[in-house]
Design an enzyme around this catalytic site. Structure first.
Site, mmCIF file in Angstrom:
data_model
loop_
_atom_site.group_PDB
_atom_site.id
_atom_site.type_symbol
_atom_site.label_atom_id
_atom_site.label_comp_id
_atom_site.label_asym_id
_atom_site.label_seq_id
_atom_site.Cartn_x
_atom_site.Cartn_y
_atom_site.Cartn_z
ATOM 1 N N PRO A 147 -33.199 18.237 7.059
ATOM 2 C CA PRO A 147 -31.928 17.939 5.998
ATOM 3 C C PRO A 147 -32.112 19.090 4.964
ATOM 4 C CG PRO A 147 -33.009 16.182 7.582
ATOM 5 C CD PRO A 147 -34.093 16.773 7.673
ATOM 6 N N ASN A 163 -30.513 30.855 1.340
ATOM 7 C CA ASN A 163 -31.078 31.446 1.587
ATOM 8 C C ASN A 163 -31.389 32.349 2.563
ATOM 9 O OD1 ASN A 163 -32.455 34.529 0.640
ATOM 10 N ND2 ASN A 163 -33.282 33.625 -1.369
ATOM 11 N N MET A 188 -40.568 17.122 1.310
ATOM 12 C CA MET A 188 -40.196 18.572 0.397
ATOM 13 C C MET A 188 -41.043 19.803 -0.043
ATOM 14 S SD MET A 188 -36.942 17.583 -0.699
ATOM 15 C CE MET A 188 -36.762 18.470 -2.147
ATOM 16 N N GLY A 189 -40.932 21.283 0.106
ATOM 17 C CA GLY A 189 -41.994 22.468 -0.596
ATOM 18 C C GLY A 189 -42.468 22.905 0.438
ATOM 19 N N GLU A 190 -42.223 21.922 1.889
ATOM 20 C CA GLU A 190 -42.530 22.708 3.462
ATOM 21 C C GLU A 190 -41.664 23.439 4.297
ATOM 22 O OE1 GLU A 190 -46.934 20.361 3.967
ATOM 23 O OE2 GLU A 190 -44.408 19.005 4.859
ATOM 24 N N GLU A 250 -36.362 33.612 3.658
ATOM 25 C CA GLU A 250 -37.433 33.123 3.644
ATOM 26 C C GLU A 250 -37.969 33.306 5.253
ATOM 27 O OE1 GLU A 250 -37.383 28.946 2.138
ATOM 28 O OE2 GLU A 250 -38.068 29.693 0.335
ATOM 29 N N GLU A 306 -33.499 26.937 -7.305
ATOM 30 C CA GLU A 306 -33.666 27.648 -8.743
ATOM 31 C C GLU A 306 -35.796 27.805 -8.792
ATOM 32 O OE1 GLU A 306 -30.010 26.910 -8.655
ATOM 33 O OE2 GLU A 306 -31.728 25.617 -8.494
#
Length: 418
Positions: free
Chosen positions: A268, A335, A307-309, A338, A61
């Site tokens: 993961p 989703n 995270m975030g990559e 991307e 989100e």
């Protein structure tokens, strides 16, 4: 009144377990530190006056909220914004926005916690990303005549049937909502079926189609591709859940028989599983390299343990398999937009009810393959690796789907601020 009392009583009894899960230390999970008090509404003062309050519960989100925030600041540069998340991983995503917003943790859904929060923030309105509906929060906000808008609202058939069993509870929730801006007509139809007033419901589309991938991310993906091997076949299994890693490794073992230099980028979904998935890869005899360590060019599996990559990792691959879709009805998929925005051919498992509309559009455009087993995944990968022109065409078709469905962001902001 009785329903609200019973809900609060149940929440009180369950809260120690919920708090334990929230604060439990896990590998790769940022610490809340001294900010744990914010969950009880004890927050520092806000710099701006009467900010727009945006709530984005966690990572997904928060990522969806970023284009809204950027566009909102572009149109109204003086408008202050407060973003709340429940999780520290969500907060980590919002921190990337720097001074554009102020971040606070979402108060627990006890009235006294929410009132404390509101006394400090005094928001002009509340925008909730997707369908995060907390009864006491909605009531406390509505009591102060603060408009509440649900953005990018979605409601699966499964969730709709669940709400119907507790119609009285849902009616109380819906009575506090000012606007429901739905992703698709099917979402709107389900909300109407639940009795939400027609004038509250609008279809604005999915803001996730308005994904803008900046040049730095594309460049980072290209650089990683050079490190991993520019000419070898590379596929990514994105956002795997427990039980899917073994299936993806099984598929990769079959791919290696046809393409011995092939690479699987395994990512993961949850950071606490990074180490266990690394151990699984090694125990099954695969050579392994990790994102957080020095990259070995000869490795068979590359573990995305950051995270975030995700966009960078997807950008370095030839083909993307969207996980969360091989475990029956447990997860309901993730989703696929991307990889579509990055012009990658997409593979998906048979369970995708959380993203059925998006997936169906990609299927209709011949940009996504459904694979029900490791054998089907391996077969499809080998076919696409063997026919790069076909793979390229499918990636372009996926990108075109994203391009054709842009505009939800503009429609959303128009609905809110017109």
């Amino acid at each position: 009144m009785l329903i609200r009392f019973l809900y609060t009583l149940i929440l009180s009894l369950a809260s120690p377990l919920l708090m334990y899960g929230l604060y439990k230390k896990k590998p790769g999970k940022p610490s809340f530190g001294k900010r744990w008090k914010e969950h009880f509404g004890i927050i520092p003062k806000i710099k701006g006056r009467n900010p727009v309050w945006i709530h984005a519960v966690s990572v997904g989100e928060s990522i969806a909220a970023i284009p809204i925030i950027n566009q909102l600041k572009k149109l109204y540069p003086e408008q202050s914004i407060v973003v709340t998340t429940t999780t520290s991983t969500g907060a980590q995503q919002i921190a990337k926005l720097g001074n554009l917003v102020e971040h606070r943790y979402m108060p627990l859904d006890f009235s006294y916690c929410v009132r404390r929060f509101l006394n400090v923030v005094q928001p002009s309105q509340l925008l909730i990303i997707e369908t995060e509906l907390w009864p006491n929060t909605l009531r406390c906000v509505a009591q102060r005549s603060i408009p509440i808008t649900i953005i990018n609202a979605r409601l699966s058939e499964r969730s709709c049937r669940r709400y119907q069993r507790f119609q009285v509870v849902f009616d109380q929730l819906a009575s506090h909502i000012t606007r429901l801006l739905c992703q698709y007509p099917s979402d709107a139809e389900r909300f109407l079926r639940l009795g939400v007033a027609k004038e509250k419901v609008m279809v604005t589309g999915s803001i996730k189609f308005d994904l803008n991938i900046n040049h730095e991310v594309i460049q980072a993906g290209e650089q990683l591709r050079q490190q991993l091997g520019p000419h070898r076949p590379i596929w990514i299994a994105a956002s795997t859940h427990k039980g899917e890693d073994e299936l993806c490794l099984d598929a990769h073992r079959q791919v290696l028989r046809s393409y011995p230099d092939a690479l699987l980028i395994l990512v993961p979904r949850h950071p606490e599983r990074f180490d266990s998935v690394a151990g699984l890869c090694l125990s099954q005899g695969f050579t392994l390299s990790r994102r957080t360590q020095h990259t070995k060019t000869c490795t068979q599996v590359y573990l995305g343990d950051t995270m975030g990559e995700m966009l960078t990792l997807i950008g370095s691959a030839d083909i993307c398999f969207m996980a969360g879709s091989l475990l029956g009805n447990k997860v309901g998929g993730h989703n696929p937009l991307e990889p579509a925005a990055l012009a990658k051919p997409i593979l998906n498992g048979p369970s995708y009810y959380n993203f059925s509309e998006v997936t169906d559009v990609l299927l209709a455009a011949n940009a996504l393959h459904l694979c029900a087993s490791p054998q089907e995944i391996a077969h499809t990968l080998i076919e696409l690796f063997s026919h790069p022109d076909v793979a390229r065409e499918k990636g372009q078709q996926a990108e075109q789907v994203v391009s054709n469905n842009r505009g939800a962001l503009e429609r959303t902001l128009t609905a809110i601020f017109s």
